[in-house]
Scaffold this active site. Structure first.
Site, mmCIF file in Angstrom:
data_model
loop_
_atom_site.group_PDB
_atom_site.id
_atom_site.type_symbol
_atom_site.label_atom_id
_atom_site.label_comp_id
_atom_site.label_asym_id
_atom_site.label_seq_id
_atom_site.Cartn_x
_atom_site.Cartn_y
_atom_site.Cartn_z
ATOM 1 N N LEU A 18 0.827 -1.203 0.000
ATOM 2 C CA LEU A 18 0.000 0.000 0.000
ATOM 3 C C LEU A 18 0.860 1.252 0.000
ATOM 4 O O LEU A 18 0.550 2.228 -0.689
ATOM 5 C CB LEU A 18 -0.927 0.004 1.223
ATOM 6 C CG LEU A 18 -1.919 1.164 1.298
ATOM 7 C CD1 LEU A 18 -2.828 1.197 0.070
ATOM 8 C CD2 LEU A 18 -2.755 1.096 2.571
ATOM 9 N N LYS A 19 1.939 1.244 0.747
ATOM 10 C CA LYS A 19 2.857 2.395 0.780
ATOM 11 C C LYS A 19 3.343 2.736 -0.630
ATOM 12 O O LYS A 19 3.286 3.896 -1.060
ATOM 13 C CB LYS A 19 4.060 2.070 1.670
ATOM 14 C CG LYS A 19 5.234 3.042 1.523
ATOM 15 C CD LYS A 19 6.464 2.519 2.232
ATOM 16 C CE LYS A 19 7.679 3.367 1.953
ATOM 17 N NZ LYS A 19 7.587 4.727 2.527
ATOM 18 N N GLY A 432 17.450 17.460 11.990
ATOM 19 C CA GLY A 432 18.531 16.481 11.900
ATOM 20 C C GLY A 432 18.684 15.832 10.541
ATOM 21 O O GLY A 432 19.753 15.873 9.928
ATOM 22 N N GLU A 484 22.353 12.865 8.543
ATOM 23 C CA GLU A 484 21.912 11.495 8.815
ATOM 24 C C GLU A 484 21.795 10.650 7.550
ATOM 25 O O GLU A 484 20.920 9.785 7.435
ATOM 26 C CB GLU A 484 20.573 11.511 9.577
ATOM 27 C CG GLU A 484 20.627 12.317 10.861
ATOM 28 C CD GLU A 484 19.315 12.365 11.628
ATOM 29 O OE1 GLU A 484 18.422 11.552 11.330
ATOM 30 O OE2 GLU A 484 19.190 13.218 12.523
ATOM 31 N N TRP A 561 9.705 3.101 20.873
ATOM 32 C CA TRP A 561 9.618 2.760 19.460
ATOM 33 C C TRP A 561 10.313 1.444 19.125
ATOM 34 O O TRP A 561 10.673 1.194 17.982
ATOM 35 C CB TRP A 561 10.166 3.900 18.613
ATOM 36 C CG TRP A 561 9.259 5.114 18.652
ATOM 37 C CD1 TRP A 561 8.103 5.253 19.346
ATOM 38 C CD2 TRP A 561 9.456 6.348 17.967
ATOM 39 N NE1 TRP A 561 7.553 6.489 19.141
ATOM 40 C CE2 TRP A 561 8.352 7.192 18.304
ATOM 41 C CE3 TRP A 561 10.441 6.830 17.106
ATOM 42 C CZ2 TRP A 561 8.235 8.489 17.795
ATOM 43 C CZ3 TRP A 561 10.319 8.125 16.602
ATOM 44 C CH2 TRP A 561 9.226 8.936 16.939
ATOM 45 N N CYS A 643 7.591 15.899 18.924
ATOM 46 C CA CYS A 643 6.684 16.287 17.843
ATOM 47 C C CYS A 643 5.346 15.555 17.926
ATOM 48 O O CYS A 643 5.242 14.477 18.497
ATOM 49 C CB CYS A 643 7.318 16.022 16.473
ATOM 50 S SG CYS A 643 7.781 14.320 16.164
ATOM 51 N N GLU A 665 6.821 20.537 17.331
ATOM 52 C CA GLU A 665 5.948 20.724 16.159
ATOM 53 C C GLU A 665 4.843 21.691 16.528
ATOM 54 O O GLU A 665 4.125 21.483 17.505
ATOM 55 C CB GLU A 665 5.367 19.370 15.743
ATOM 56 C CG GLU A 665 4.313 19.453 14.656
ATOM 57 C CD GLU A 665 2.910 19.703 15.198
ATOM 58 O OE1 GLU A 665 2.169 20.456 14.533
ATOM 59 O OE2 GLU A 665 2.583 19.182 16.275
ATOM 60 N N HIS A 694 5.971 17.155 6.920
ATOM 61 C CA HIS A 694 5.244 15.982 6.437
ATOM 62 C C HIS A 694 4.297 16.342 5.299
ATOM 63 O O HIS A 694 3.448 15.542 4.919
ATOM 64 C CB HIS A 694 4.479 15.323 7.584
ATOM 65 C CG HIS A 694 5.392 14.789 8.650
ATOM 66 N ND1 HIS A 694 6.328 13.817 8.399
ATOM 67 C CD2 HIS A 694 5.539 15.108 9.962
ATOM 68 C CE1 HIS A 694 6.996 13.552 9.508
ATOM 69 N NE2 HIS A 694 6.545 14.323 10.461
#
Length: 779
Positions: A18-19, A432, A484, A561, A643, A665, A694
């Site tokens: 789906l992504k 970052g 990064e 996470w 955020c 955010e 985003h």
């Protein structure tokens, strides 16, 4: 006989189908029909998995093109009026514009779904909201499942949770005033389900697991007195914590069953068991929907035997919550250590666990082989977890209170840092990460496959870092980052360098929209064998005369996470992570990095849902961060980043972290989230995000300047930083450069404006002093 079901299944696909379809659609490389086709194929596949596991129902309504809350808004017809879209004729392109923004409008606000890392789109409501109905995608999916001859149980977010999680477009507007109109819409939807022959519908009300005010509790009873008599059987679902306080009241409502989370809150079983009459279904969430360890099936079966004897088919067995929080299947894991793999159950394997429990309650002999296999895996894990890393255990035991404190208070440190760092008013920086280009991703994949040697990979990453540093210099940023480029994910990257952690190949979990992460597995004691980013940060600093900020992931976010071991307190694991980060922070300082950011976007996320449980969590979470940050000198500036969360109710704890600068955010809420920091008189530096990373939308200089001016009304300019909302990893370079150019211009313009204002104020003050002096002399 106990019946079986789930609250939801991961919709992204085992290989993120789906992504990739979403992103292809967004780029204009595929059309509406292609995206819909991928969605239809995934739904059918996931329903078949539920049938293959012999569940009594397949769940329909858990699928979303971006987010279930946005789906529900589209179904209700409650879209933000500022977009001007027709709810009854909403296209997929418009749907995604609501989530991602467009040239004219910023995206809908996004925040965390209760205490998870999943983000939902916040509905925007006011007195003009009608709930007159929108798209019929929900009912189309039910028709798909019925056509495939599945036994269907639809699931919808309940009306109280929907309203409670929404925001008012107008300050002071009472969202509960919309409830009568909303209930009418739900009645119509339930009637539509009844006409399709649906027997059961699940209405999710996790808001019952938070500390609701009395008017919300009263509204809940009023709503379900109506919906419970709508002609279909209502399963009221709660999860993420206990809802036992509501058991007596719910038992009196005409709902036909209740689902409770016995993984997070096993203590609530007796309250519900005694409150619910024998004529009502009790659905018990006994399989962990948020972690990946195999369940102790024998123990679960034993705990349910008497309940099964009482209720029979009115006992339903399920995961604690939707399985959207775990990966799809272990079948895709080819490189994972075999012993560790035997300890795990992803979503597909959890379906089998549910089925095995129900089978064992009905026919113990038939379930014996599956129960024996589960017991064998548990015995192996218990034996392995008994072997501790003595060094790690000793270091945790040796932690002192002094390790959780900086050498001086913020007021003293800030003077030292102003003198040392020599930054301008409103210094500009980023969070970052910078865009992960196809070249970067291809190089990383080639290195992972063994097609690139380590030295060649290092040279490519250093070349990419040099590009990022040069671009930041050209853009005029004051504090740079190394970008990064070598990091696949802010948690996974560090976990890969630590002992006691394991990574999966395809253990993807949806974070929001098309964004997926692969949470590491923390299975043992955590140890850092060598520095993790000191070389990369030091190399970047060697390329520029400007300050390079070293960016790390903090201990609480690493914990939240990841899929965390459940055989010791989470607070203990957090301290192990804190020591690892502390070592890295000290090494960065020794390498000449003078600004170090310890990201904690999950700090608010870990907060328990009931306030009575907050203090214990906040104590150990705050301590873990302070230990991670406490080993450096006053001249080293510690930043943190958070955020997409509400912070106002935990501001004392955020202040207690004692970071020199926090970035948050705020752009989607037009700086609303900053108001709480001002009212609290947050004492340290703060960087409220001035644009949403985003979204592909690039705000103008004027738009960013207005946000900064709004921020200056709340926080003194001397303590303000200028930065985006979040990292730039998912953005492309053209939009990144355009947005940062505007951001730097906005900061410079405001600096000049403030300088002019201060010069004028100084001139007026000087004139007033001279006038006062002359007046005094005359007297």
């Amino acid at each position: 006989m106990a019946r079986t079901h789930i609250s939801g299944f991961p919709r992204i696909g085992a290989h993120r189908e789906l992504k990739f379809a979403q992103e292809s659609f967004w780029r204009g490389e595929s059309d509406d029909a292609y995206l819909r086709g991928v969605g239809k194929e995934l739904r059918a596949r996931h329903w078949q998995l539920q049938r293959d596991a012999k569940l009594d129902f397949v769940t329909v309504g858990d699928f979303a093109w971006y987010d279930p809350m946005l789906n529900l808004s589209a179904l209700l017809g409650a879209l933000p009026s500022r977009f001007g879209f027709d709810p009854s004729n909403l296209s997929l392109a418009q749907y995604h514009e609501l989530a991602r923004g467009n040239k004219a409008q910023p995206a809908m606000e996004m925040t965390k779904w209760f205490d998870t890392n999943y983000h939902y789109l916040v509905p925007e409501l006011d007195s003009e909201t009608t709930f007159n109905g929108g798209v019929d995608w929900f009912f189309d999916e039910i028709d798909e499942a019925l056509a495939l001859d599945f036994a269907v149980k639809p699931v919808l977010i309940g009306p109280i949770t929907y309203l409670w999680l929404s925001k008012s477009r107008v300050a002071g507007f009472d969202r509960l005033s919309l409830l009568p109109k909303l209930v009418i819409r739900y009645l119509r939807m339930l009637d539509t389900l009844k006409k399709r022959g649906i027997e059961w519908v699940q209405l999710d009300e996790p808001a019952l697991c938070v500390d609701l005010e009395d008017d919300w509790i009263e509204a809940f009873s009023a709503v379900y007195n109506v919906l419970g008599d709508a002609g279909v059987k209502v399963l009221l679902a709660t999860y993420f914590d206990t809802a036992a306080a509501h058991a007596p009241a719910v038992a009196k409502l005409p709902v036909h069953g209740v689902h409770i989370d016995l993984v997070k809150a096993p203590q609530q079983l007796e309250a519900w068991r005694s409150a619910l009459g024998a004529d009502k279904v009790l659905s018990v969430g006994v399989i962990d929907g948020r972690n990946i360890w195999r369940a102790d099936l024998g123990e679960i079966v034993s705990s349910l035997e008497s309940l099964h004897a009482e209720r029979g088919e009115r006992l339903w067995v399920a995961p604690s919550c939707s399985l959207v929080h775990v990966p799809v299947t272990l079948a895709s894991e080819k490189r994972l250590d075999a012993e560790l793999k035997s300890w795990l159950a992803f979503a597909t394997e959890k379906l089998d666990e549910i089925s095995t429990i129900a089978l064992a309650l009905r026919d113990p002999a038939a379930a014996e082989p599956a129960l024996a296999a589960a017991d064998s895996a548990l015995d192996t894990r218990r034996a392995s977890s008994g072997v501790f890393n003595v060094l790690v255990q000793r270091r945790v035991a040796a932690i002192t209170d002094a390790m959780a404190c900086r050498k001086s208070p913020f007021a003293d440190r800030s003077r030292v840092q102003r003198h040392s760092l020599k930054l301008p008013l409103l210094p500009t920086t980023t969070i970052g990460s910078f865009p992960q280009t196809p070249a970067i991703r291809q190089a990383r994949a080639a290195y992972r496959r063994g097609e690139l040697r380590a030295l060649e990979y290092l040279e490519r990453m250093r070349a990419e870092t040099a590009t990022v540093v040069r671009k930041q210099e050209e853009l005029g940023l004051d504090v740079l980052v190394h970008g990064e480029v070598e990091r696949n994910d802010m948690v996974e990257f560090f976990a890969d360098k630590l002992w006691g952690c394991a990574l999966t190949e395809n253990g993807w979990v949806q974070n929001y929209g098309s964004q997926c992460v692969k949470p590491p597995i923390i299975y043992g004691d955590i140890y850092r064998p060598e520095p993790m980013i000191v070389d990369a940060a030091g190399h970047a600093q060697s390329l520029t005369d400007r300050l390079i900020k070293g960016v790390l992931t903090g201990p609480v976010t690493m914990l939240e996470w990841s899929f965390v071991r459940d055989d010791q307190p989470r607070a203990t694991t957090a301290l192990q992570l804190a020591l690892v980060i502390r070592d890295e922070v000290v090494d960065l300082e020794k390498a000449g990095i003078r600004i170090i950011q310890i990201d904690e976007p999950a700090f608010r996320e870990g907060l328990p849902l009931h306030k009575a449980d907050w203090s214990e969590y906040l104590d150990w979470a705050t301590r873990a961060f302070r230990i991670a940050a406490g080993g450096v000198s006053d001249a080293t500036q510690i930043h943190t980043h958070m955020c997409y969360s509400e912070f106002n109710d935990i501001l004392p704890s955020i202040a207690a972290l004692d970071a020199d600068v926090i970035t948050i955010e705020t752009s989607r809420s037009s700086m609303e989230l900053l108001d709480g920091f001002g009212e609290f008189a947050y004492p340290n530096g703060i960087g409220p995000g001035v644009y949403d990373t985003h979204s592909a939308r690039v705000p103008s200089v004027d738009a960013m300047q207005r946000l900064l001016e709004r921020a200056c009304e709340v926080i003194p300019a001397e303590r303000l930083w200028v930065n985006p909302d979040c990292g730039l990893k998912t953005r492309g370079w053209p939009e990144t450069e355009a947005a940062l150019t505007n951001m730097v211009s906005a900061a410079k313009t405001l600096r000049q404006k403030l300088a002019a204002q201060r010069t004028e104020a100084s001139r007026i003050a000087s004139v007033a002093c001279r006038h006062a002096a002359r007046s005094g002399a005359a007297r």
